[in-house]
Write a protein that holds these residues in place. Structure first.
Motif, PDB file in Angstrom:
ATOM      1  N   ALA A  45      41.471  48.159  51.370  1.00  0.00           N
ATOM      2  CA  ALA A  45      41.300  48.127  49.557  1.00  0.00           C
ATOM      3  C   ALA A  45      39.344  47.070  49.856  1.00  0.00           C
ATOM      4  O   ALA A  45      39.018  48.129  48.830  1.00  0.00           O
ATOM      5  N   VAL A  46      38.758  46.631  50.775  1.00  0.00           N
ATOM      6  CA  VAL A  46      37.896  46.213  50.805  1.00  0.00           C
ATOM      7  C   VAL A  46      36.313  47.877  51.093  1.00  0.00           C
ATOM      8  O   VAL A  46      35.650  47.264  50.632  1.00  0.00           O
ATOM      9  N   VAL A  47      37.318  48.666  51.733  1.00  0.00           N
ATOM     10  CA  VAL A  47      36.004  49.938  51.665  1.00  0.00           C
ATOM     11  C   VAL A  47      36.107  50.707  50.179  1.00  0.00           C
ATOM     12  O   VAL A  47      35.019  51.060  50.124  1.00  0.00           O
ATOM     13  N   ALA A  48      37.589  50.325  49.363  1.00  0.00           N
ATOM     14  CA  ALA A  48      37.455  51.226  48.193  1.00  0.00           C
ATOM     15  C   ALA A  48      36.879  50.549  48.111  1.00  0.00           C
ATOM     16  O   ALA A  48      35.880  51.152  46.980  1.00  0.00           O
ATOM     17  N   THR A  49      36.124  48.909  47.600  1.00  0.00           N
ATOM     18  CA  THR A  49      35.810  48.189  46.219  1.00  0.00           C
ATOM     19  C   THR A  49      34.366  48.672  46.678  1.00  0.00           C
ATOM     20  O   THR A  49      33.410  48.253  46.384  1.00  0.00           O
ATOM     21  N   THR A  50      34.232  48.059  47.657  1.00  0.00           N
ATOM     22  CA  THR A  50      32.319  48.625  49.271  1.00  0.00           C
ATOM     23  C   THR A  50      32.060  49.094  48.468  1.00  0.00           C
ATOM     24  O   THR A  50      30.870  49.253  47.801  1.00  0.00           O
ATOM     25  N   ILE A  51      32.989  50.788  48.381  1.00  0.00           N
ATOM     26  CA  ILE A  51      32.458  51.636  48.023  1.00  0.00           C
ATOM     27  C   ILE A  51      31.766  51.708  46.426  1.00  0.00           C
ATOM     28  O   ILE A  51      30.663  53.036  45.848  1.00  0.00           O
ATOM     29  N   LEU A  52      32.812  51.353  45.658  1.00  0.00           N
ATOM     30  CA  LEU A  52      32.227  50.956  43.847  1.00  0.00           C
ATOM     31  C   LEU A  52      31.269  50.588  43.982  1.00  0.00           C
ATOM     32  O   LEU A  52      30.046  50.444  43.184  1.00  0.00           O
ATOM     33  N   ALA A  53      31.249  49.303  45.220  1.00  0.00           N
ATOM     34  CA  ALA A  53      30.001  48.389  44.517  1.00  0.00           C
ATOM     35  C   ALA A  53      28.787  49.052  45.117  1.00  0.00           C
ATOM     36  O   ALA A  53      27.736  48.106  44.404  1.00  0.00           O
ATOM     37  N   GLY A 106      29.947  42.856  48.139  1.00  0.00           N
ATOM     38  CA  GLY A 106      30.976  42.562  46.013  1.00  0.00           C
ATOM     39  C   GLY A 106      32.092  43.372  46.699  1.00  0.00           C
ATOM     40  O   GLY A 106      33.172  43.121  45.731  1.00  0.00           O
ATOM     41  N   GLY A 107      32.626  44.086  47.725  1.00  0.00           N
ATOM     42  CA  GLY A 107      33.349  44.556  47.614  1.00  0.00           C
ATOM     43  C   GLY A 107      34.769  43.435  48.385  1.00  0.00           C
ATOM     44  O   GLY A 107      35.805  43.445  47.959  1.00  0.00           O
ATOM     45  N   LEU A 108      34.337  42.991  49.378  1.00  0.00           N
ATOM     46  CA  LEU A 108      35.193  41.488  49.795  1.00  0.00           C
ATOM     47  C   LEU A 108      35.481  40.830  48.294  1.00  0.00           C
ATOM     48  O   LEU A 108      36.862  40.594  48.087  1.00  0.00           O
ATOM     49  N   VAL A 109      34.219  40.770  47.516  1.00  0.00           N
ATOM     50  CA  VAL A 109      34.580  39.787  46.384  1.00  0.00           C
ATOM     51  C   VAL A 109      35.795  40.293  45.035  1.00  0.00           C
ATOM     52  O   VAL A 109      36.493  39.463  44.957  1.00  0.00           O
ATOM     53  N   LEU A 110      35.425  41.428  45.258  1.00  0.00           N
ATOM     54  CA  LEU A 110      35.986  42.750  44.532  1.00  0.00           C
ATOM     55  C   LEU A 110      37.938  42.543  44.951  1.00  0.00           C
ATOM     56  O   LEU A 110      38.352  42.980  43.897  1.00  0.00           O
ATOM     57  N   ALA A 111      38.400  42.602  46.297  1.00  0.00           N
ATOM     58  CA  ALA A 111      39.349  42.856  47.018  1.00  0.00           C
ATOM     59  C   ALA A 111      39.719  41.310  47.093  1.00  0.00           C
ATOM     60  O   ALA A 111      41.208  41.587  47.313  1.00  0.00           O
ATOM     61  N   ALA A 112      39.724  40.661  46.236  1.00  0.00           N
ATOM     62  CA  ALA A 112      39.896  39.021  47.005  1.00  0.00           C
ATOM     63  C   ALA A 112      41.788  39.512  46.216  1.00  0.00           C
ATOM     64  O   ALA A 112      42.293  38.147  47.298  1.00  0.00           O
ATOM     65  N   PRO A 113      42.183  40.124  45.169  1.00  0.00           N
ATOM     66  CA  PRO A 113      43.499  39.810  44.275  1.00  0.00           C
ATOM     67  C   PRO A 113      43.894  41.042  45.300  1.00  0.00           C
ATOM     68  O   PRO A 113      45.323  40.252  45.138  1.00  0.00           O
ATOM     69  N   VAL A 114      43.595  41.743  46.224  1.00  0.00           N
ATOM     70  CA  VAL A 114      44.461  42.383  46.718  1.00  0.00           C
ATOM     71  C   VAL A 114      44.574  41.546  48.760  1.00  0.00           C
ATOM     72  O   VAL A 114      46.037  41.628  49.054  1.00  0.00           O
TER      73      VAL A 114
END
Length: 266
Positions: A45-53, A106-114
């Motif tokens: 999840a963090v890798v995916a959101t990091t790529i998005l960020a 940003g990935g860590l913050v965005l992946a917080a729900p996961v």
């Protein structure tokens, strides 16, 4: 002899029943395997959101630079207005590492729900059936509280930044490096978000009977001192505005956790 032969199977069955694991229990290796699976899900999840960020890096740094630009445009120092709130790198690869850091933060913050949900899922096997029904509500509440903490940090950061710049005194012109500036910004958001989750831990301890609400009420005065110390250490800027913005909600959450725990326990 007949009596003895009839008693032996009874004895062996009793020993086997004592050695048999309880239903729903897990061995140490099963716990480690469960932890590994949860960590893998969080990492993906963090890798995916990091790529998005990474692809939204431009708008993200413009948003985070806004408090500094707002201070520069309102500050009478001509040296600051001449720089036009620019951030300066001092090495050829610092721009790349800065983008990588900001994307990861940003990935860590965005992946917080996961990762919040996975944390609660990892705790689930150790709970009773009557307590497992609180897992999804707790995960949803933790996500909302984390988002609220991030929002408070974003609101407080301009005031904290202003205090940090002005406390250096006259004749000192700040020239910020992007890695340090963005690290402070995101670190403040993460700290506020994580600390805002702590009342759920108090409620969980009340529901499981580990610490009853009467004891939290008895510990109110020492808790105020501890919460103030945590707020003082957790605020990266150590300015009074950030301290009050964190300390006051922490105490309010402490009182609310006592009330909510008593209501849910009943």
């Amino acid at each position: 002899m007949a009596v003895t032969e009839q008693q032996e199977p009874f004895t062996n069955g009793s020993a086997a029943a004592e050695e048999a694991p309880e239903p729903g229990s897990m061995t140490l290796f099963e716990h480690l395997a469960e932890l590994r699976n949860r960590i893998i899900i969080c990492a993906v999840a963090v890798v995916a959101t990091t790529i998005l960020a990474w692809f939204f890096y431009g708008p993200a740094i413009q948003f985070m630079r806004h408090p500094y630009c707002q201070f520069v445009h309102l500050h009478p120092n001509k040296a600051l207005t001449k720089n036009d709130c620019q951030l300066f790198i001092t090495g050829p690869i610092e721009g790349f590492t800065t983008r990588l850091k900001v994307s990861l933060y940003g990935g860590l913050v965005l992946a917080a729900p996961v990762w919040i949900l996975q944390l609660w899922r990892f705790i689930t096997p150790g709970l009773k059936k009557s307590e497992k029904r609180y897992i999804l509500p707790f995960a949803a509440a933790a996500t909302c509280l984390f988002a609220l903490g991030v929002a408070v940090a974003i609101f407080v950061f301009p005031k904290a930044l202003r205090w940090l710049i002005l406390v250096s005194g006259p004749g000192i012109v700040p020239i910020f490096r992007p890695s340090q500036y963005f690290t402070l910004y995101v670190l403040m958001c993460l700290v506020f978000g994580l600390i805002f989750i702590y009342p759920l831990i108090l409620v969980a301890l009340e529901l499981t009977g580990v610490v009853p609400s009467a004891r939290w009420r008895k510990w109110r005065r020492p808790a105020i001192v501890v919460l103030a110390a945590v707020a003082a250490v957790a605020t990266p800027s150590n300015d009074p505005i950030s301290f009050m913005a964190l300390a006051i909600p922490m105490y309010v959450f402490y009182e609310l956790a006592i009330v909510v725990g008593r209501v849910l326990k009943k």
